[in-house]
Design a protein around this motif. Sequence first.
Motif, PDB file in Angstrom:
ATOM      1  N   GLY A  95    -104.253 -34.038 -53.897  1.00 49.62           N
ATOM      2  CA  GLY A  95    -104.071 -35.480 -53.879  1.00 49.62           C
ATOM      3  C   GLY A  95    -103.883 -35.934 -52.437  1.00 49.62           C
ATOM      4  O   GLY A  95    -104.079 -35.154 -51.495  1.00 49.62           O
ATOM      5  N   ILE A  96    -103.502 -37.181 -52.247  1.00 51.13           N
ATOM      6  CA  ILE A  96    -103.301 -37.703 -50.903  1.00 51.13           C
ATOM      7  C   ILE A  96    -101.816 -37.799 -50.581  1.00 51.13           C
ATOM      8  O   ILE A  96    -101.060 -38.503 -51.258  1.00 51.13           O
ATOM      9  N   ASN A  97    -101.397 -37.066 -49.563  1.00 46.83           N
ATOM     10  CA  ASN A  97    -100.050 -37.178 -49.016  1.00 46.83           C
ATOM     11  C   ASN A  97    -100.215 -37.601 -47.558  1.00 46.83           C
ATOM     12  O   ASN A  97    -100.955 -36.950 -46.801  1.00 46.83           O
ATOM     13  N   MET A  98     -99.519 -38.677 -47.175  1.00 43.17           N
ATOM     14  CA  MET A  98     -99.771 -39.244 -45.857  1.00 43.17           C
ATOM     15  C   MET A  98     -98.530 -39.953 -45.326  1.00 43.17           C
ATOM     16  O   MET A  98     -97.746 -40.518 -46.089  1.00 43.17           O
ATOM     17  N   THR A  99     -98.372 -39.897 -44.011  1.00 44.00           N
ATOM     18  CA  THR A  99     -97.327 -40.656 -43.330  1.00 44.00           C
ATOM     19  C   THR A  99     -97.992 -41.518 -42.270  1.00 44.00           C
ATOM     20  O   THR A  99     -98.907 -41.059 -41.567  1.00 44.00           O
ATOM     21  N   LEU A 100     -97.552 -42.763 -42.151  1.00 44.25           N
ATOM     22  CA  LEU A 100     -98.117 -43.672 -41.162  1.00 44.25           C
ATOM     23  C   LEU A 100     -97.032 -44.527 -40.543  1.00 44.25           C
ATOM     24  O   LEU A 100     -96.069 -44.915 -41.215  1.00 44.25           O
ATOM     25  N   ASP A 101     -97.198 -44.846 -39.266  1.00 39.49           N
ATOM     26  CA  ASP A 101     -96.446 -45.900 -38.609  1.00 39.49           C
ATOM     27  C   ASP A 101     -97.424 -47.053 -38.414  1.00 39.49           C
ATOM     28  O   ASP A 101     -98.480 -46.879 -37.781  1.00 39.49           O
ATOM     29  N   ILE A 102     -97.096 -48.220 -38.948  1.00 40.26           N
ATOM     30  CA  ILE A 102     -98.012 -49.356 -38.963  1.00 40.26           C
ATOM     31  C   ILE A 102     -97.400 -50.518 -38.188  1.00 40.26           C
ATOM     32  O   ILE A 102     -96.261 -50.908 -38.440  1.00 40.26           O
ATOM     33  N   THR A 103     -98.178 -51.075 -37.263  1.00 42.53           N
ATOM     34  CA  THR A 103     -97.719 -52.227 -36.493  1.00 42.53           C
ATOM     35  C   THR A 103     -98.712 -53.371 -36.665  1.00 42.53           C
ATOM     36  O   THR A 103     -99.911 -53.190 -36.417  1.00 42.53           O
ATOM     37  N   GLN A 104     -98.232 -54.510 -37.089  1.00 39.32           N
ATOM     38  CA  GLN A 104     -99.062 -55.698 -37.271  1.00 39.32           C
ATOM     39  C   GLN A 104     -98.902 -56.604 -36.057  1.00 39.32           C
ATOM     40  O   GLN A 104     -97.786 -56.953 -35.665  1.00 39.32           O
TER      41      GLN A 104
END
Length: 284
Positions: free
Chosen positions: A95-104
């Motif tokens: 499956g999909i396991n993911m970590t992200l830092d997101i900046t808008q």
Amino acid sequence: MRTTRIAAAVAAGVVMMAGLTACNGGGDKSAGTGGGAGGGSNDAAGAKSPLEAALASLKTAAQQTGGKKSAKIDGTQKTAMGTRTMKGAMDWSNGINMTLDITQTGGPMASGKPQKALYTPQAMYINMGMPVGGKNWLKYDYDALAKKGPAGALMKDAMQNNDPVKSVDLLIASGKVQEAGKEDVRGVQATHYTGKVDVAEMAKMQSKSLSAADLQALEAQLKKAGATTETIDLWIGPDNLLVKKREQVDGTQGTDSTVFYSDYGTKVTVTPPPASDTTPAPGF
């Protein structure tokens, strides 16, 4: 509440980062006009046409990239609402396991601060940097998302099943792709492939779990948004691994997403936040 509006915008945007892609049939005549690998013809006995050569190279890239099971990712997504910058790592071994830092940045949804997002095969979690209902994490349950309608069902499928290989597979399935030359991608000499696809056809290829009625409803939503065509560009390195992907969707809510892949095989650990510190996202 502004915080929940930002969360919804972030949740919608990360689909592109996860691999939701497609490509089409508006390519150069040299790429052939058929609907599959058989659309090309040999220029001479034993010689491959440009289309056949491109498809063969992409099939090798799909096998090599898929076998790595994980990678670091970073990129940007531009929409009418602003630009999202995302950086992290994903694992697609189970499956999909993911970590992200997101900046808008830019637009009314801009927070200017990185927001942590976690993805498991069952749900995604977003930390807005401030408590919501006394909890630090908003939870988007994929099963609940699918009950929101065909678009939600497609998003669930995308978040659970898409990985870097999906974009390559869809470009192969389109049967209409062409090589666009050699380019430097962050110090790697990569081969550039490009293709396009009708967005409605992309939805059909993207999710085989949707019913005919759901697909019709989704197609109507896409037409209302003016989304008709998606262009996908892939850059494959000399080791047959995907190093860059760009997707452009037209329409009134068009997007332009670019993702870079590196450090294949990297270890990715995702630990969901405790239930005591999560709250369902608005509407869930």
